[in-house]
Design a protein around this motif. Sequence first.
Motif, PDB file in Angstrom:
ATOM      1  N   VAL A  45     -26.768  -0.631 -20.053  1.00  0.00           N
ATOM      2  CA  VAL A  45     -26.847  -1.993 -19.774  1.00  0.00           C
ATOM      3  C   VAL A  45     -28.006  -2.822 -20.303  1.00  0.00           C
ATOM      4  CG1 VAL A  45     -27.422  -3.478 -17.708  1.00  0.00           C
ATOM      5  CG2 VAL A  45     -26.207  -1.257 -17.437  1.00  0.00           C
ATOM      6  N   THR A  56     -27.053  -6.096 -23.155  1.00  0.00           N
ATOM      7  CA  THR A  56     -27.356  -7.651 -22.944  1.00  0.00           C
ATOM      8  C   THR A  56     -27.254  -8.608 -23.870  1.00  0.00           C
ATOM      9  OG1 THR A  56     -28.827  -6.648 -21.298  1.00  0.00           O
ATOM     10  CG2 THR A  56     -29.383  -8.772 -22.111  1.00  0.00           C
ATOM     11  N   LEU A  66     -28.763  -1.072 -12.606  1.00  0.00           N
ATOM     12  CA  LEU A  66     -28.280  -2.603 -12.553  1.00  0.00           C
ATOM     13  C   LEU A  66     -29.453  -3.397 -12.190  1.00  0.00           C
ATOM     14  CD1 LEU A  66     -25.065  -2.820 -11.240  1.00  0.00           C
ATOM     15  CD2 LEU A  66     -25.621  -3.136 -13.504  1.00  0.00           C
ATOM     16  N   THR A  77     -31.201  -9.843 -18.465  1.00  0.00           N
ATOM     17  CA  THR A  77     -29.924  -9.036 -18.125  1.00  0.00           C
ATOM     18  C   THR A  77     -29.437  -9.387 -17.202  1.00  0.00           C
ATOM     19  OG1 THR A  77     -31.304  -6.929 -19.263  1.00  0.00           O
ATOM     20  CG2 THR A  77     -29.162  -6.423 -17.601  1.00  0.00           C
ATOM     21  N   TYR A  78     -30.095  -9.903 -15.903  1.00  0.00           N
ATOM     22  CA  TYR A  78     -29.423 -10.525 -14.807  1.00  0.00           C
ATOM     23  C   TYR A  78     -28.642 -11.825 -15.335  1.00  0.00           C
ATOM     24  CZ  TYR A  78     -32.804  -7.286 -12.717  1.00  0.00           C
ATOM     25  OH  TYR A  78     -33.610  -6.293 -12.274  1.00  0.00           O
ATOM     26  N   LEU A 123     -25.654 -10.958 -16.960  1.00  0.00           N
ATOM     27  CA  LEU A 123     -24.368 -10.432 -15.891  1.00  0.00           C
ATOM     28  C   LEU A 123     -24.080 -11.752 -14.998  1.00  0.00           C
ATOM     29  CD1 LEU A 123     -26.040  -7.007 -14.802  1.00  0.00           C
ATOM     30  CD2 LEU A 123     -23.961  -7.464 -16.260  1.00  0.00           C
ATOM     31  N   VAL A 150     -21.279 -13.897 -16.580  1.00  0.00           N
ATOM     32  CA  VAL A 150     -19.804 -13.447 -16.823  1.00  0.00           C
ATOM     33  C   VAL A 150     -18.936 -14.296 -15.867  1.00  0.00           C
ATOM     34  CG1 VAL A 150     -18.091 -11.500 -16.515  1.00  0.00           C
ATOM     35  CG2 VAL A 150     -20.443 -11.212 -17.720  1.00  0.00           C
ATOM     36  N   SER A 168     -14.164 -11.011 -18.405  1.00  0.00           N
ATOM     37  CA  SER A 168     -14.230  -9.846 -17.490  1.00  0.00           C
ATOM     38  C   SER A 168     -14.239  -8.722 -18.775  1.00  0.00           C
ATOM     39  CB  SER A 168     -13.421  -9.569 -16.726  1.00  0.00           C
ATOM     40  OG  SER A 168     -12.012  -9.844 -17.408  1.00  0.00           O
ATOM     41  N   LEU A 179     -17.344  -8.383 -20.854  1.00  0.00           N
ATOM     42  CA  LEU A 179     -18.575  -7.450 -20.050  1.00  0.00           C
ATOM     43  C   LEU A 179     -17.996  -5.940 -20.676  1.00  0.00           C
ATOM     44  CD1 LEU A 179     -20.793  -6.983 -18.082  1.00  0.00           C
ATOM     45  CD2 LEU A 179     -18.882  -7.245 -16.313  1.00  0.00           C
TER      46      LEU A 179
END
Lengths: 315, 382
Positions: A18, A22, A149, A156-157, A160, A163, A250, A253
């Motif tokens: 993860v 990023t 996560l 990183t958040y 995410l 997306v 998607s 990601l």
Amino acid sequence: MDDFFTYSVILGIFVATVKIATPLLIAALGELVAESSGILNLSLEGTMALGAFSGFLVASESGSLWLGLVGAAIGGALLGLLMAVMTATVKVNQVVAGLALNILGLGGAFFWYRSVYDAGGTIDLPSVERFRTAAVPLLSDIPAVGEILFEQHWLTYFALVMVPVTFVFLNRTKYGLELRSIGHNPEACDMRGVGIVSRQYFAVIFGGAMAGLGGAFLSLSEAGQFFPDIIAGRGWIALAIVIFGNWRASWILAGSLLFGFLEATQLALQASNVNLPYQLLLALPFVLTIVALVLNRSRSQVPLALTIPYHRGER
Amino acid sequence: MSERVDDTGGDERTDPADRNPLAMLFQGDGWRLERRLDTRPVHEMYATLAALVLTALIISLLVILVGVSPLDAFTSLYEGALGSREAGLETLVQATPLILTGLAAAVAFRSGVWNIGGEGQFFAGAIGTWWVYELLPGLPAPLLIIAMFVGAAVAGALWASAASVLLVRYGTNEILTTVMLNFVVLYILSWLLSGPWQSPKTPYFQTERMDEKTFLPRFIDDSRLHWGLLVALAAAVAVHLLTRRTGLGFELRAIGVNKRAAAYKGISVGRTVITVMAISGALAGIAGAGELLGLHHRLQLDIAEGLGFTGIIIALVARLHPAGVVVVAIAFGGLINGATNMQVGTGIPFALVQVIEGVALVFVLLAAVACRYRLKRTVRHG
């Protein structure tokens, strides 16, 4: 090998996946928006380098990492602006403009870095106190998933969250849909009175700012330093991910996580001295990207007018 | 689709200022920007010159910002590039691979095939060179060298063909596939150097040093300048003759101008694309052989250092002309060589080279657009 050790190695691989994904994800989502408007921005590598440095410079001068992120976004956006001027307004060949700005971004970042920090003749690399990981309350207590996560970096958040945001923007908002129609058929949009140039500016500048933030992840969250090879091909990988993801948020990601996973796995293999040709693991995603390009050709979501400049009244 | 509108006609509604937002800047009284019908080579030359002057101005500003006098900087740059016999020869050493990678890009781009994979094809060429070296160690020196160059050309051509075959067969965008293939070949090389071909004497990713009989002869004892330069110059002449004097060359240029028209004329576009990519890849591969046999003498990961990408920039600044590629490659070689001297002498970072390359290309591109227009005195209609 005992179970606990295996468990922690595998968990470590996923956490690293993860993290590694990023910067790729942030830059790839920005590139998705830019390409959706019909402009292929090949300068991601240089834009990330410039963002990594301008972010680092602002952070170390102001003492605020958050201002550093603003600086990174602005640095990337400026290169994006230049790209937009060249491709949307002057309508220079996009591939060529992208390559020119790529080398300009790379050279500019290193030149700037050396002229600011090398003057003192210090041997130690200048550094800033980097971002710490920020655990999300409650969610980070979930076993395994929490650690993978929810004990990551702020960026990183952000990646995410971007997306679904990018998906909704491109597929459910008027402006985003108009942007995509420009990428597919600028002539029809022009007839409908949809302003092409302004939307392309928005898309390419947004893409530049995102690439800048992706670069800042490397300098401000991961290294706390800037050094010439900091991007190390990630800009090109982000470009590959957009293709691999068939221009859908998607799948981008998924692609970022796949690249991240393979990289994390090879790092773990190298660290544990397993004698496997890890380079072949690293080459795999690029081969897969080409395979995806071939397999998806009949249902490709590639913007049909990608790289084709639009001149009103000409063909 | 509609026919191209003639925008130099008298029709007021087709004022070119409507087309290009830049033109609006010039819509002052009495002057307007309009599209030229005839762009002559001399216009291109003036435009390129203007672009280079602007580049010099921007770079001077940058140098002033760093706190160095531009005069000192350029003097130091010049001395490093051409100031002495040694410097001049070293400039040619730097230019040698750039001529070849520049030609590789120019050939492909002229046909409208966007081969961004010069870097990868360079590596493929270097791999091919070493492979032939391992395969035919007993060959006498001149034959072995020729065989290695052929091996490099074939390897580069094959690597480029991976992209062109996919393009012709499946319509996959060659820009994207060549970029991907750059990485694939680099990892293959990295794997070869970490195992099968690694020198047992070192922990580094490199092969053994090659036998001295494979070294390209040098022109003079005290300079690194090797016969690779002759190969590069011969390639430039060959590319010029090929594109200008042969039927194949005509086809190569024809598909670059208009693929559909070329197809109507009976030119097989697919076959021509494959041919041009093979030629382009072979040129980049030969560059790999030249560097390996002329300078490095062992296969390493850092033998390219962006030579493929710089070649693309050179081809574009040279407006895809083979002779121009030679000139620009030598200029860029001088830049690289001079910048080292400049960094030592004035403290200006070496990365200025890349900034200059980028700025020069930006201005050359803008100039290429600008020279399609001209400022014209307008007669006011009421």
